[in-house]
Design a protein around this motif. Structure first.
Motif, PDB file in Angstrom:
ATOM      1  N   THR A   5       0.976  11.471 -25.104  1.00  0.00           N
ATOM      2  CA  THR A   5      -0.129  12.030 -25.559  1.00  0.00           C
ATOM      3  C   THR A   5       0.200  13.528 -25.641  1.00  0.00           C
ATOM      4  OG1 THR A   5      -1.024  12.251 -23.555  1.00  0.00           O
ATOM      5  CG2 THR A   5      -1.749  10.395 -24.378  1.00  0.00           C
ATOM      6  N   TYR A   6      -0.865  14.280 -26.049  1.00  0.00           N
ATOM      7  CA  TYR A   6      -0.813  15.703 -26.061  1.00  0.00           C
ATOM      8  C   TYR A   6      -1.986  16.320 -25.285  1.00  0.00           C
ATOM      9  CZ  TYR A   6       2.546  14.858 -29.731  1.00  0.00           C
ATOM     10  OH  TYR A   6       3.441  14.513 -30.702  1.00  0.00           O
ATOM     11  N   SER A   9      -5.335  15.131 -26.088  1.00  0.00           N
ATOM     12  CA  SER A   9      -5.395  13.970 -26.435  1.00  0.00           C
ATOM     13  C   SER A   9      -6.568  13.120 -25.584  1.00  0.00           C
ATOM     14  CB  SER A   9      -4.334  12.873 -26.105  1.00  0.00           C
ATOM     15  OG  SER A   9      -2.998  13.316 -26.842  1.00  0.00           O
ATOM     16  N   SER A  14      -6.478   6.424 -29.848  1.00  0.00           N
ATOM     17  CA  SER A  14      -4.805   6.231 -30.588  1.00  0.00           C
ATOM     18  C   SER A  14      -4.515   7.548 -31.465  1.00  0.00           C
ATOM     19  CB  SER A  14      -4.310   5.052 -30.866  1.00  0.00           C
ATOM     20  OG  SER A  14      -5.034   4.479 -31.819  1.00  0.00           O
ATOM     21  N   THR A  16      -5.160  10.253 -31.282  1.00  0.00           N
ATOM     22  CA  THR A  16      -4.816  11.775 -30.763  1.00  0.00           C
ATOM     23  C   THR A  16      -3.487  11.505 -29.866  1.00  0.00           C
ATOM     24  OG1 THR A  16      -6.043  11.159 -28.626  1.00  0.00           O
ATOM     25  CG2 THR A  16      -7.347  12.361 -30.441  1.00  0.00           C
ATOM     26  N   THR A  17      -2.916  10.551 -30.271  1.00  0.00           N
ATOM     27  CA  THR A  17      -1.353  10.307 -29.303  1.00  0.00           C
ATOM     28  C   THR A  17      -0.334  10.415 -30.774  1.00  0.00           C
ATOM     29  OG1 THR A  17      -1.651   7.921 -29.934  1.00  0.00           O
ATOM     30  CG2 THR A  17      -2.504   8.571 -27.929  1.00  0.00           C
ATOM     31  N   VAL A 177      -2.932  18.035 -30.295  1.00  0.00           N
ATOM     32  CA  VAL A 177      -2.740  17.176 -31.410  1.00  0.00           C
ATOM     33  C   VAL A 177      -2.657  17.783 -32.979  1.00  0.00           C
ATOM     34  CG1 VAL A 177      -3.885  15.123 -32.477  1.00  0.00           C
ATOM     35  CG2 VAL A 177      -3.975  15.269 -30.093  1.00  0.00           C
TER      36      VAL A 177
END
Length: 196
Positions: A5-6, A9, A14, A16-17, A177
C-alpha cells in the motif's frame, strides 16, 4: 504483493494499492494498442494475514497457467512498491505532476556467497537485464530523475518465464497513490518505445 500500500491507501480498496497502480498501467498500455492481462490475485495473503514467504511460488503456479492459456504473451511485468525509512520520499516532478520514482529490479539466480542457485534456473537473465537496461535508458533520456536504479538481487522472482520479464518498484510506502499512478504514464511511454 497485492497487499503493498501507499501512505493514503484505503483499507479494503485495492484500487489504492499496487493492484490499482497495475490497473492504471494496463489502461495506459492498452492505449498504445497492447493486449494486457492484469493478474490481481492475492498471492501474499494466507488465512487473511500478509505472508510473503510463498508469494512468488503461489504466483508462479497462476502465471504458468496464464502463459499456457495465452502463449502469445511476450512480456511479464511484476509491479511492486519499495519499503524505505519513513523519512524518505521517493518523488520527482514529471510534466508538472508529483511522480513516484521507479526502480527496475532483476534476479540473477546466483549470489556472491553461494554462486549459481541451480534450483532457480533462469535462461533469460541476460535478456531480462537487457530489457531493464533498455527501459531505464529510454526513461532516463526522457525523464532523467524518474529512475532510481536497476537493482540486482540473488533470486529469480519468476523472471524466468519470458525473455522480457521485469519487476518494477513504484515508489514506496511513503508515496501517495496519485504519485504512484503518475509514474505509470512515463513508464508506459518508455515501455512502448522499447517494445516498438
Amino acid at each position: 504483493h497485492s497487499q503493498e500500500t501507499y501512505v493514503d491507501s484505503r483499507t479494503g480498496d485495492s484500487s489504492t494499492t499496487v493492484v490499482g497502480v497495475g490497473a492504471y498501467l494496463k489502461e495506459l498500455l492498452e492505449g498504445y494498442g497492447y493486449s494486457v492481462c492484469h493478474v490481481t490475485d492475492s498471492f501474499d495473503l494466507v488465512d487473511g494475514k500478509v505472508d510473503r514467504n510463498e508469494a512468488y511460488s503461489n504466483a508462479r503456479e497462476r502465471l504458468l497457467d496464464i502463459l499456457e492459456e495465452h502463449p502469445s504473451i511476450q512480456v511479464v511485468l511484476d509491479v511492486h512498491r519499495d519499503g524505505v525509512p519513513e523519512s524518505k520520499h521517493l518523488v520527482t516532478e514529471v510534466d508538472g505532476r508529483q511522480t513516484a520514482k521507479i526502480m527496475f529490479f532483476n534476479g540473477l539466480s546466483q549470489t556472491r556467497n553461494v554462486g549459481k542457485i541451480t534450483y532457480l534456473e533462469n535462461p533469460y537473465i541476460k535478456d531480462n537485464l537487457a530489457f531493464s537496461f533498455q527501459t531505464e535508458y529510454i526513461t532516463d533520456s526522457m525523464y532523467p530523475d524518474l529512475c532510481r536504479c536497476i537493482y540486482l538481487k540473488g533470486y529469480r522472482y519468476n523472471l524466468d518465464l519470458r525473455p522480457q520479464s521485469m519487476l518494477v518498484e513504484v515508489g514506496a510506502q511513503t508515496n501517495t497513490v496519485e504519485e504512484a499512478k503518475n509514474a505509470m504514464i512515463p513508464l508506459a511511454e518508455a515501455l512502448h518505445k522499447v517494445l516498438q
